[in-house]
Enzyme design. Structure first.
Site, PDB file in Angstrom:
ATOM      1  N   CYS A 210       2.221  -4.978   6.866  1.00 50.95           N
ATOM      2  CA  CYS A 210       2.118  -4.813   5.415  1.00 50.95           C
ATOM      3  C   CYS A 210       3.424  -4.236   4.862  1.00 50.95           C
ATOM      4  O   CYS A 210       4.406  -4.089   5.577  1.00 50.95           O
ATOM      5  CB  CYS A 210       0.945  -3.893   5.073  1.00 50.95           C
TER       6      CYS A 210
ATOM      7  N   HIS B 108       0.821  -1.210   0.000  1.00 46.12           N
ATOM      8  CA  HIS B 108       0.000   0.000   0.000  1.00 46.12           C
ATOM      9  C   HIS B 108       0.855   1.261   0.000  1.00 46.12           C
ATOM     10  O   HIS B 108       2.089   1.208   0.041  1.00 46.12           O
ATOM     11  CB  HIS B 108      -0.972   0.004   1.182  1.00 46.12           C
TER      12      HIS B 108
END
Length: 271
Positions: free
Chosen positions: A192, A184
């Site tokens: 992440c 992201h």
């Protein structure tokens, strides 16, 4: 949500405790490795107009965001791809190396050859080298994942995002838990891979085009480049697992072919 100050504070507090209790150089090195993940890398210079300010971006719906990104990026992106004899819509392949904080984006030409389009610095990920095993362990995963159209998230709170597909069949066989592991935007992350807003826009458009009409993008996440020399220096805690990743790594390195990965019992099967 801008989490960097809170994450940095947590890392520093954890570090103080670990250093105080450290009884070996290995413990200290493990904390330093963890802390370094929270320090954002500079993002590469890309030939596109900058993304809108965060407040303006948050006010946009998914369709408006994508229209904005395409209008700003596509002319130059087509040029950049063509310069590397690549094009939008070709098969894509993502390789992530945690130790060197790199994300490679490959595209497959019409004659079948794989070409490296770009290598991006990962701005931030959390945890240390080693797989993700449970919800809330703050670990970024390692293993073999894939992305389909349903895993794209243009409405992400982190600018744009796509889910890599954790947990996969191997993770489930190992009874690992957790979900929503993304590549992201932004410059901070827990579990992440944060790429910055500007960088995720380019990656997102390439992945989006590759998964259109039922396509799938393989995403292989490695702790480091799986060379014999590096494995000799590896932490024995995860060595058995890391040895399972080597055959897939070598297939691509030696044959420039993205291998098929299956799970047999609780082991990877590489074809």
């Amino acid at each position: 949500m801008k989490m960097r100050p809170l994450i940095l504070a947590a890392a520093l507090m954890s570090g103080i405790v670990l250093v105080a209790r450290a009884d070996s150089f290995t413990t200290l090195r493990s904390w330093l490795s963890l802390a370094m993940q929270f320090i954002p890398h500079d993002h590469p210079s890309l030939p596109y107009p900058a993304p809108p300010e965060a407040e303006a971006w948050r006010s946009m719906g998914a369709a408006e965001r994508l229209a904005n990104v395409r209008a700003r990026l596509l002319p130059k992106l087509h040029e950049a791809l063509a310069a590397r004899k690549c094009a939008l819509g070709q098969r894509a392949f993502v390789r992530i190396f945690k130790e060197s904080r790199e994300l490679e984006l490959w595209l497959q030409g019409d004659s079948g050859e794989w070409r490296l389009f770009r290598t991006y610095p990962i701005a931030c990920f959390s945890g240390t080298l080693g797989p993700k095993t449970r919800e809330g362990d703050m670990q970024a995963p390692e293993g073999f994942y894939s992305v389909t159209a349903k895993q794209l998230n243009p409405a992400s709170s982190y600018h744009l995002a796509f889910n890599i597909g954790y947990p996969n069949a191997y993770d489930l066989a190992q009874q690992r838990t957790g979900s929503l592991i993304m590549v992201h935007g932004d410059v901070c992350s827990v579990g992440c891979f944060a790429m910055t807003d500007a960088v995720i826009e380019e990656i997102y458009l390439v992945v989006e085009a590759a998964v259109k009409d039922g396509g799938r993008v393989a995403a292989h996440c490695f702790p480091f480049r799986m060379t014999v020399e590096r494995l000799k220096q590896a932490d024995p805690t995860h060595l058995d697992f890391w040895q399972e990743l080597v055959p897939a790594y070598e297939v691509f390195e030696k044959e420039r072919r993205v291998p098929e990965i299956a799970v047999e019992g609780v082991r990877h099967l590489v074809r």
